[in-house]
Design a protein around this motif. Structure first.
Motif, PDB file in Angstrom:
ATOM      1  N   ILE A  78       1.532   4.698  -7.234  1.00  0.00           N
ATOM      2  CA  ILE A  78       0.652   4.881  -6.093  1.00  0.00           C
ATOM      3  C   ILE A  78      -0.791   4.620  -6.527  1.00  0.00           C
ATOM      4  CG2 ILE A  78      -0.084   6.468  -4.273  1.00  0.00           C
ATOM      5  CD1 ILE A  78       2.857   5.793  -4.155  1.00  0.00           C
ATOM      6  N   VAL A  79      -1.470   3.762  -5.782  1.00  0.00           N
ATOM      7  CA  VAL A  79      -2.877   3.453  -6.042  1.00  0.00           C
ATOM      8  C   VAL A  79      -3.628   3.636  -4.738  1.00  0.00           C
ATOM      9  CG1 VAL A  79      -4.520   1.693  -6.754  1.00  0.00           C
ATOM     10  CG2 VAL A  79      -2.310   1.840  -7.875  1.00  0.00           C
ATOM     11  N   ASN A  80      -4.735   4.334  -4.776  1.00  0.00           N
ATOM     12  CA  ASN A  80      -5.559   4.541  -3.598  1.00  0.00           C
ATOM     13  C   ASN A  80      -6.373   3.273  -3.324  1.00  0.00           C
ATOM     14  OD1 ASN A  80      -7.023   5.628  -1.523  1.00  0.00           O
ATOM     15  ND2 ASN A  80      -7.436   7.551  -2.601  1.00  0.00           N
ATOM     16  N   VAL A  81      -6.578   2.975  -2.050  1.00  0.00           N
ATOM     17  CA  VAL A  81      -7.323   1.767  -1.682  1.00  0.00           C
ATOM     18  C   VAL A  81      -8.765   1.856  -2.181  1.00  0.00           C
ATOM     19  CG1 VAL A  81      -8.128   0.401   0.271  1.00  0.00           C
ATOM     20  CG2 VAL A  81      -5.847   1.332   0.291  1.00  0.00           C
ATOM     21  N   GLU A  82      -9.326   3.046  -2.169  1.00  0.00           N
ATOM     22  CA  GLU A  82     -10.704   3.212  -2.622  1.00  0.00           C
ATOM     23  C   GLU A  82     -10.847   2.895  -4.104  1.00  0.00           C
ATOM     24  OE1 GLU A  82     -13.997   6.777  -2.719  1.00  0.00           O
ATOM     25  OE2 GLU A  82     -12.499   6.745  -1.132  1.00  0.00           O
ATOM     26  N   GLY A 110       7.269  -1.044  -8.693  1.00  0.00           N
ATOM     27  CA  GLY A 110       6.331  -1.674  -7.774  1.00  0.00           C
ATOM     28  C   GLY A 110       5.072  -0.856  -7.641  1.00  0.00           C
ATOM     29  N   VAL A 111       4.136  -1.375  -6.840  1.00  0.00           N
ATOM     30  CA  VAL A 111       2.858  -0.704  -6.609  1.00  0.00           C
ATOM     31  C   VAL A 111       2.695  -0.513  -5.114  1.00  0.00           C
ATOM     32  CG1 VAL A 111       0.355  -0.870  -6.849  1.00  0.00           C
ATOM     33  CG2 VAL A 111       1.826  -1.735  -8.658  1.00  0.00           C
ATOM     34  N   LYS A 112       2.291   0.676  -4.692  1.00  0.00           N
ATOM     35  CA  LYS A 112       1.986   0.954  -3.294  1.00  0.00           C
ATOM     36  C   LYS A 112       0.538   1.376  -3.193  1.00  0.00           C
ATOM     37  CE  LYS A 112       6.240   2.219  -0.980  1.00  0.00           C
ATOM     38  NZ  LYS A 112       6.929   3.230  -0.203  1.00  0.00           N
ATOM     39  N   CYS A 113      -0.126   0.880  -2.179  1.00  0.00           N
ATOM     40  CA  CYS A 113      -1.510   1.259  -1.928  1.00  0.00           C
ATOM     41  C   CYS A 113      -1.524   2.263  -0.786  1.00  0.00           C
ATOM     42  CB  CYS A 113      -2.348   0.039  -1.563  1.00  0.00           C
ATOM     43  SG  CYS A 113      -2.538  -1.105  -2.926  1.00  0.00           S
ATOM     44  N   SER A 114      -2.086   3.414  -1.042  1.00  0.00           N
ATOM     45  CA  SER A 114      -2.200   4.402   0.017  1.00  0.00           C
ATOM     46  C   SER A 114      -3.566   4.248   0.661  1.00  0.00           C
ATOM     47  CB  SER A 114      -2.019   5.817  -0.533  1.00  0.00           C
ATOM     48  OG  SER A 114      -3.071   6.115  -1.411  1.00  0.00           O
ATOM     49  N   ALA A 115      -3.592   4.272   1.980  1.00  0.00           N
ATOM     50  CA  ALA A 115      -4.828   4.021   2.720  1.00  0.00           C
ATOM     51  C   ALA A 115      -5.528   5.326   3.034  1.00  0.00           C
ATOM     52  CB  ALA A 115      -4.525   3.250   3.994  1.00  0.00           C
TER      53      ALA A 115
END
Length: 124
Positions: A78-82, A110-115
């Motif tokens: 999990i990667v934050n969009v900021e 995989g990588v997911k971007c949390s908004a």
């Protein structure tokens, strides 16, 4: 005097008084906090979790329903969009680039971007 059951006595010296400690231990039934007799009173006598003494355990008695994909699930990083603001404009963001920047601790499947916040950079 005739010999009857209520007149019977043991011969002198046949019975000994117990010592005071042995008598008290016998009377109060001290078990060192282990309860009564049996397997759990013995040293090393622990039984595994869920064991019911030979009876079919509850987890095996109840029916299994549904689908469980826990062994084959996909785990995402999990990667934050900021956090993507640390990259330059127009930079290609790959999982390896995230790991080099210290934004992804472990790279999974995989990588997911949390908004959670808005990105100030333009994305392609």
């Amino acid at each position: 005097m005739t010999m009857r059951l209520h007149n019977l006595k043991p011969r002198p010296g046949a019975k000994h008084l117990r010592s005071a400690w042995h008598w008290r231990e016998f009377r109060t039934r001290q078990t060192s906090g282990r309860g009564g007799k049996g397997q759990t009173a013995r040293s090393g006598g622990s039984i595994r979790l869920g064991f019911e003494g030979g009876q079919m355990p509850l987890l095996r008695r109840i029916p299994k329903r549904g689908f469980n994909n826990a062994n084959f699930r996909t785990i995402y990083t999990i990667v934050n969009v900021e956090q993507l603001n640390t990259f330059d404009n127009g930079a290609v963001v790959t999982p390896e680039a995230l790991a080099e920047a210290g934004l992804a601790g472990k790279l999974f499947e995989g990588v997911k971007c949390s908004a959670m916040a808005n990105s100030r950079k333009s994305s392609r």
